[in-house]
Scaffold this motif. Structure first.
Motif, PDB file in Angstrom:
ATOM      1  N   PRO A  79      55.646  64.181  60.298  1.00 34.53           N
ATOM      2  CA  PRO A  79      56.775  63.893  59.409  1.00 34.53           C
ATOM      3  C   PRO A  79      57.661  65.091  59.105  1.00 34.53           C
ATOM      4  O   PRO A  79      58.858  64.936  58.889  1.00 34.53           O
ATOM      5  N   LEU A  80      57.088  66.293  59.084  1.00 32.93           N
ATOM      6  CA  LEU A  80      57.904  67.462  58.788  1.00 32.93           C
ATOM      7  C   LEU A  80      58.979  67.660  59.856  1.00 32.93           C
ATOM      8  O   LEU A  80      60.098  68.069  59.552  1.00 32.93           O
ATOM      9  N   ALA A  81      58.664  67.343  61.103  1.00 33.47           N
ATOM     10  CA  ALA A  81      59.666  67.425  62.170  1.00 33.47           C
ATOM     11  C   ALA A  81      60.766  66.388  61.958  1.00 33.47           C
ATOM     12  O   ALA A  81      61.938  66.647  62.238  1.00 33.47           O
ATOM     13  N   GLY A  82      60.395  65.223  61.447  1.00 31.06           N
ATOM     14  CA  GLY A  82      61.408  64.212  61.115  1.00 31.06           C
ATOM     15  C   GLY A  82      62.305  64.678  59.986  1.00 31.06           C
ATOM     16  O   GLY A  82      63.526  64.493  60.034  1.00 31.06           O
ATOM     17  N   LEU A  83      61.705  65.305  58.968  1.00 31.34           N
ATOM     18  CA  LEU A  83      62.503  65.850  57.870  1.00 31.34           C
ATOM     19  C   LEU A  83      63.453  66.928  58.380  1.00 31.34           C
ATOM     20  O   LEU A  83      64.620  66.975  57.983  1.00 31.34           O
ATOM     21  N   GLU A  84      62.954  67.791  59.255  1.00 33.67           N
ATOM     22  CA  GLU A  84      63.790  68.849  59.818  1.00 33.67           C
ATOM     23  C   GLU A  84      64.993  68.257  60.562  1.00 33.67           C
ATOM     24  O   GLU A  84      66.132  68.688  60.367  1.00 33.67           O
ATOM     25  N   ALA A  85      64.737  67.259  61.405  1.00 32.31           N
ATOM     26  CA  ALA A  85      65.819  66.646  62.192  1.00 32.31           C
ATOM     27  C   ALA A  85      66.846  65.980  61.283  1.00 32.31           C
ATOM     28  O   ALA A  85      68.061  66.129  61.483  1.00 32.31           O
ATOM     29  N   LEU A  86      66.373  65.252  60.282  1.00 32.35           N
ATOM     30  CA  LEU A  86      67.294  64.589  59.348  1.00 32.35           C
ATOM     31  C   LEU A  86      68.129  65.619  58.585  1.00 32.35           C
ATOM     32  O   LEU A  86      69.338  65.432  58.402  1.00 32.35           O
ATOM     33  N   ALA A  87      67.496  66.696  58.134  1.00 31.48           N
ATOM     34  CA  ALA A  87      68.212  67.714  57.364  1.00 31.48           C
ATOM     35  C   ALA A  87      69.296  68.382  58.197  1.00 31.48           C
ATOM     36  O   ALA A  87      70.409  68.624  57.709  1.00 31.48           O
ATOM     37  N   HIS A  88      69.000  68.694  59.442  1.00 32.80           N
ATOM     38  CA  HIS A  88      69.994  69.343  60.300  1.00 32.80           C
ATOM     39  C   HIS A  88      71.145  68.401  60.651  1.00 32.80           C
ATOM     40  O   HIS A  88      72.264  68.855  60.876  1.00 32.80           O
ATOM     41  N   ALA A  89      70.887  67.092  60.665  1.00 31.90           N
ATOM     42  CA  ALA A  89      71.932  66.118  60.997  1.00 31.90           C
ATOM     43  C   ALA A  89      72.684  65.615  59.770  1.00 31.90           C
ATOM     44  O   ALA A  89      73.714  64.950  59.900  1.00 31.90           O
ATOM     45  N   ALA A 146      62.095  73.621  56.424  1.00 30.86           N
ATOM     46  CA  ALA A 146      61.305  72.844  57.387  1.00 30.86           C
ATOM     47  C   ALA A 146      61.209  73.575  58.716  1.00 30.86           C
ATOM     48  O   ALA A 146      60.139  73.630  59.330  1.00 30.86           O
ATOM     49  N   THR A 147      62.317  74.148  59.166  1.00 25.35           N
ATOM     50  CA  THR A 147      62.294  74.906  60.419  1.00 25.35           C
ATOM     51  C   THR A 147      61.347  76.098  60.311  1.00 25.35           C
ATOM     52  O   THR A 147      60.529  76.341  61.204  1.00 25.35           O
ATOM     53  N   ALA A 148      61.428  76.826  59.216  1.00 29.97           N
ATOM     54  CA  ALA A 148      60.551  77.982  59.022  1.00 29.97           C
ATOM     55  C   ALA A 148      59.085  77.568  58.978  1.00 29.97           C
ATOM     56  O   ALA A 148      58.222  78.221  59.587  1.00 29.97           O
ATOM     57  N   ALA A 149      58.781  76.476  58.282  1.00 31.75           N
ATOM     58  CA  ALA A 149      57.398  76.012  58.182  1.00 31.75           C
ATOM     59  C   ALA A 149      56.863  75.589  59.547  1.00 31.75           C
ATOM     60  O   ALA A 149      55.743  75.952  59.929  1.00 31.75           O
ATOM     61  N   LEU A 150      57.654  74.843  60.296  1.00 26.00           N
ATOM     62  CA  LEU A 150      57.210  74.399  61.617  1.00 26.00           C
ATOM     63  C   LEU A 150      57.022  75.579  62.568  1.00 26.00           C
ATOM     64  O   LEU A 150      56.059  75.615  63.340  1.00 26.00           O
ATOM     65  N   GLU A 151      57.916  76.539  62.501  1.00 29.54           N
ATOM     66  CA  GLU A 151      57.789  77.714  63.372  1.00 29.54           C
ATOM     67  C   GLU A 151      56.587  78.576  62.990  1.00 29.54           C
ATOM     68  O   GLU A 151      56.037  79.285  63.826  1.00 29.54           O
ATOM     69  N   ALA A 152      56.139  78.470  61.740  1.00 29.04           N
ATOM     70  CA  ALA A 152      54.950  79.192  61.285  1.00 29.04           C
ATOM     71  C   ALA A 152      53.670  78.380  61.497  1.00 29.04           C
ATOM     72  O   ALA A 152      52.588  78.803  61.106  1.00 29.04           O
ATOM     73  N   GLY A 153      53.812  77.193  62.091  1.00 27.60           N
ATOM     74  CA  GLY A 153      52.649  76.350  62.367  1.00 27.60           C
ATOM     75  C   GLY A 153      52.163  75.537  61.183  1.00 27.60           C
ATOM     76  O   GLY A 153      51.060  75.021  61.180  1.00 27.60           O
ATOM     77  N   GLN A 154      52.999  75.408  60.154  1.00 29.41           N
ATOM     78  CA  GLN A 154      52.642  74.624  58.972  1.00 29.41           C
ATOM     79  C   GLN A 154      53.356  73.282  59.057  1.00 29.41           C
ATOM     80  O   GLN A 154      54.586  73.230  59.085  1.00 29.41           O
ATOM     81  N   GLY A 155      52.583  72.201  59.074  1.00 27.04           N
ATOM     82  CA  GLY A 155      53.201  70.901  59.273  1.00 27.04           C
ATOM     83  C   GLY A 155      53.137  69.955  58.100  1.00 27.04           C
ATOM     84  O   GLY A 155      53.482  68.788  58.236  1.00 27.04           O
TER      85      GLY A 155
END
Length: 191
Positions: A79-89, A146-155
């Motif tokens: 879900p964090l990747a979904g949040l990231e995509a929605l936020a960037h769009a 969200a981008t920072a968390a995902l890049e740090a491996g935190q999901g």
């Protein structure tokens, strides 16, 4: 009152549907309509745009007035990747997110979150604890975090809510539920 053009609705519907045998939850029926239709109808007005974090492109998204958005990462990152995509769009400063399979959400939730919001947004909690996917986010902040968390491996989305110290709208004693398994769906659940 939410100012016109301030908030975008973002529905999280990009999951793998593992507990449903890989079926796309967005199109599973409840009451003769797909879960995605329920989510859009429950919160139908006052949004500048309506996005859906989706598994794939489907013409039915457009029929529901939704713009499909896809994860920015090659592998499924939850879900964090979904949040990231929605936020960037997101075309507005604020983004209200909710999972497609959420049942029993109050219709006045957007206005209540808007009134409660802090610098980075406002979250929700019910008698069962935090509901991190049902949140009003400051979209640029969410995109960065969200981008920072995902890049740090935190999901985990709940960690983002804690890190940003979002005030929480307490919906207790209510317990929000999700359609997480085929058994949780009413008898009319379609393909």
């Amino acid at each position: 009152m939410i100012p016109p053009g301030a908030v975008t609705l973002g529905i999280l519907a990009g999951g793998r549907g593992e507990r449903f045998g890989g079926r796309d939850k967005a199109w599973i029926e409840h009451g003769g309509r797909p879960l995605l239709a329920h989510a859009t109808e429950r919160l139908s007005g006052g949004f500048a745009a309506r996005l859906v974090s989706a598994r794939d492109a489907d013409p039915r998204h457009g029929e529901l007035g939704l713009v499909p958005i896809f994860d920015r990462r090659p592998a499924f990152a939850g879900p964090l990747a979904g949040l990231e995509a929605l936020a960037h769009a997101c075309p507005t400063p604020w983004l209200l997110t909710l999972p497609v399979d959420l049942a029993g959400m109050p219709e006045d939730l957007p206005a209540r979150l808007w009134s409660l919001r802090g610098e980075h947004g406002a979250g929700t909690r019910d008698a069962g604890g935090p509901q991190p996917l049902l949140t009003l986010w400051h979209a640029p902040t969410l995109a960065r975090a969200a981008t920072a968390a995902l890049e740090a491996g935190q999901g985990a989305a709940w960690r983002l809510v804690e890190t940003l110290r979002l005030p929480a709208l307490d919906l207790s004693p209510r317990v929000l539920s999700n359609f997480n398994t085929p058994e949780s769906l009413p008898q009319d659940a379609g393909p």
